[in-house]
Design an enzyme around this catalytic site. Structure first.
Site, PDB file in Angstrom:
ATOM      1  N   LYS A  57      13.682  50.419 -24.580  1.00  0.00           N
ATOM      2  CA  LYS A  57      14.883  49.992 -25.297  1.00  0.00           C
ATOM      3  C   LYS A  57      15.033  50.736 -26.614  1.00  0.00           C
ATOM      4  O   LYS A  57      14.085  50.864 -27.398  1.00  0.00           O
ATOM      5  CB  LYS A  57      14.826  48.482 -25.545  1.00  0.00           C
ATOM      6  CG  LYS A  57      16.128  47.899 -26.089  1.00  0.00           C
ATOM      7  CD  LYS A  57      16.060  46.384 -26.189  1.00  0.00           C
ATOM      8  CE  LYS A  57      17.395  45.808 -26.656  1.00  0.00           C
ATOM      9  NZ  LYS A  57      17.338  44.335 -26.798  1.00  0.00           N
ATOM     10  N   CYS A 116      19.512  44.120 -22.408  1.00  0.00           N
ATOM     11  CA  CYS A 116      20.188  43.066 -23.163  1.00  0.00           C
ATOM     12  C   CYS A 116      21.439  43.603 -23.855  1.00  0.00           C
ATOM     13  O   CYS A 116      22.297  44.196 -23.225  1.00  0.00           O
ATOM     14  CB  CYS A 116      19.212  42.432 -24.153  1.00  0.00           C
ATOM     15  SG  CYS A 116      19.794  40.862 -24.845  1.00  0.00           S
ATOM     16  N   GLU A 170      15.225  41.121 -17.634  1.00  0.00           N
ATOM     17  CA  GLU A 170      14.513  41.556 -18.840  1.00  0.00           C
ATOM     18  C   GLU A 170      13.202  40.789 -18.995  1.00  0.00           C
ATOM     19  O   GLU A 170      13.164  39.568 -18.854  1.00  0.00           O
ATOM     20  CB  GLU A 170      15.397  41.321 -20.066  1.00  0.00           C
ATOM     21  CG  GLU A 170      14.751  41.706 -21.387  1.00  0.00           C
ATOM     22  CD  GLU A 170      15.616  41.369 -22.587  1.00  0.00           C
ATOM     23  OE1 GLU A 170      15.264  41.805 -23.699  1.00  0.00           O
ATOM     24  OE2 GLU A 170      16.633  40.671 -22.424  1.00  0.00           O
TER      25      GLU A 170
END
Length: 539
Positions: free
Chosen positions: A360, A414, A297
């Protein structure tokens, strides 16, 4: 005296002691029982502890004269549970201690306090339908199952260590998640772990022989059946690989404090490249045996799509036909000319052209955006992460990415991997999940280890292999049955090479999702209502 009878005697004494507690000692007992329950989850996996701790909650509700007092007991139990489950979030406030350390005590206690309200609701609701017999455990199981589902959805949700995870270790037990999902395991988990002690304690301290036999059966049979099913499933499904794919996972273990300091940016970028070009034993191979390199990430601490020199360097690194998948920050103007920033997963081809992008969807409150930003910013609050101010969310749907040389890919960034039933797009089944993350915020604590375990359960629920790539944390390649095929442990800097496991046909949970949980919950409600009505009539 038989072993079961002796155990029943000890359980009766424990119940009497719990029921006798008042005031502060009652609250402390509830808190301690909740805290000890954390041992049932990763990395300890000592799930038998729940045979002792969940009955304490039942007996505290027994001793509660009102719904309110039962809710208070539930809150203290939940506060202990969530405080020791989530204490590691405090580590994030120490990365830049000079700016955020004063907020750490508030974060570490306020979040568990809020999460504990769900358990307070469960205990209070269960008390409303409490009966003298063992069916009161079903009332608690139904209530806890519902609030665990709710805390995974309300206010963006945080389904961290849902109770059902207690039934997902060892690996044979994890296979049950393919049938019901982790939410669906919560109701049976409460029944399995709380009912035996309640039966052994009996009614008014007088357990019958039948109660003792039922206690043993409830403690043993469901776990034995789940273990047998899981063992059979694993034996019947050996690992299979996708032909022609060889992954290289890069875990640079960049200290979080250095990550966004300008003087370190070039070094961090070049370190990713140097790691990528060498085998796990450190021998430079220039990616000759590798088809796809994966970075974690926000691997590059800048906006790579706006840095021609960085793109040129990526193109130099990649031999013909190779692909780099990397977590990266990016920005673009929307139709109104407003610049929006995204936390993304980007696939680069061998010319460093971005050939696939996932933005995301599920952002972390206070980490990636500030809720009520104008108000909180005026009060001096800021998000913990550096970058583009508050991030914007990507499109709500998650159509699989088309990455050269790979089956369709579901991107996750995540903690998006935490959400059961929401990790892939409905109707567009991927062949792999790639989860880039950075657990470097949370130090050498239980947090990164719990994160990995929950990611493994997503692979089992969906029947899709999962490739987890962390800046620091635990990087791993997981097959659709939760088996770890390759791994880089916490605080390890390096790379690991692995084939990509093949996906399987969609298991039951992947096809029906939380409808299965809803059906189990409704069946429990129907049975409980019948029992409760009979109890009321008997009175």
């Amino acid at each position: 005296m038989t072993a079961v009878a002796a155990s029943a005697t000890r359980v009766m004494r424990a119940e009497q002691w719990v029921v006798a507690q008042r005031g502060a000692s009652r609250a402390l007992l509830a808190f301690a029982a909740g805290a000890l329950s954390v041992l049932a989850f990763a990395p300890f996996h000592a799930f038998p502890v729940l045979f002792a701790t969940l009955p304490v909650l039942v007996w505290l509700i027994d001793a509660s004269p009102t719904v309110r007092s039962a809710a208070v007991a539930g809150w203290w139990y939940g506060f202990g549970f969530f405080l020791f489950n989530l204490f590691w979030i405090g580590e994030a406030f120490l990365v830049e201690a000079e700016k955020f350390a004063l907020l750490m005590p508030f974060a570490v206690t306020l979040l568990p306090s809020g999460m504990a309200l769900f358990w307070a609701m469960a205990a209070g609701a269960a008390k409303r339908f409490w009966t003298p017999g063992a069916s009161r455990v079903l009332a608690l199981a139904i209530a806890l199952a519902l609030v665990e589902w709710l805390r995974g959805h309300i206010l963006t949700g945080l389904p961290w260590n849902v109770l059902g995870y207690a039934l997902t270790y060892p690996l044979p037990l994890m296979q049950s998640a393919a049938l019901t999902g982790v939410y669906g395991l919560t109701l049976p988990a409460v029944l399995i772990f709380a009912t035996p002690a309640v039966l052994l304690a009996g009614r008014d301290g007088r357990p019958s022989h039948a109660d003792r036999s039922r206690a043993v059966l409830i403690a043993v049979v469901p776990l034995a059946v789940a273990w047998g099913y899981g063992s059979w499933r694993l034996a019947e499904n050996p690992a299979r690989d996708v032909p022609g794919v060889k992954l290289r996972i890069v875990q640079p273990s960049v200290p979080q404090r250095e990550k966004w300091q300008p003087q370190h940016q070039l070094r961090i970028f070049e370190d990713h490249i140097a790691l990528s070009l060498a085998s796990p034993d450190g021998v430079r191979d220039d990616l000759a045996p590798i088809t796809h390199v994966i970075w974690p990430e926000a691997a590059m601490p800048f906006l790579p799509l706006e840095q021609p020199k960085a793109l040129e360097r990526i193109a130099q690194m990649l031999p013909e036909g190779r692909v780099l998948l990397s977590g990266a920050l990016r920005r673009e103007q929307d139709g109104n000319g407003v610049m929006r920033g995204y936390n993304s997963l980007i696939a680069f081809d061998d010319t460093a052209k971005a050939v696939a992008i996932y933005d995301k969807v599920h952002l972390v409150p206070f980490g990636e955006y500030l809720p009520l930003a104008p108000v909180l910013t005026a009060l001096g609050f800021q998000k913990l992460t550096h970058g583009l101010g508050s991030f914007d969310t990507g499109p709500g749907s998650r159509p699989p990415l088309t990455v050269p040389g790979l089956p369709p890919v579901a991107g996750l960034i995540c903690y998006e991997v935490l959400f059961p039933g929401a990790v892939i797009d409905d109707g567009q089944r991927p062949g792999a999940i790639i989860n880039v993350t950075n657990d470097g915020w949370f130090g050498n604590t239980t947090g990164p280890r719990q994160h990995l375990h929950q990611a493994r359960v997503r692979a089992v629920e969906e029947g899709v292999p999962l490739v987890r790539v962390a800046n620091n944390g635990i990087s791993a390649v997981v097959d659709p049955f939760g088996r770890i095929l390759a791994r880089l442990d916490l605080d390890r800097r390096g790379v690991v090479d692995s084939p990509l496991p093949h996906s399987m046909s969609a298991p039951l949970y992947a096809r029906f999702g939380d409808i299965i949980f809803g059906m189990l919950w409704l069946m429990g409600i129907i049975y409980l209502c019948g029992t409760w009505q009979r109890s009321v009539k008997a009175e």
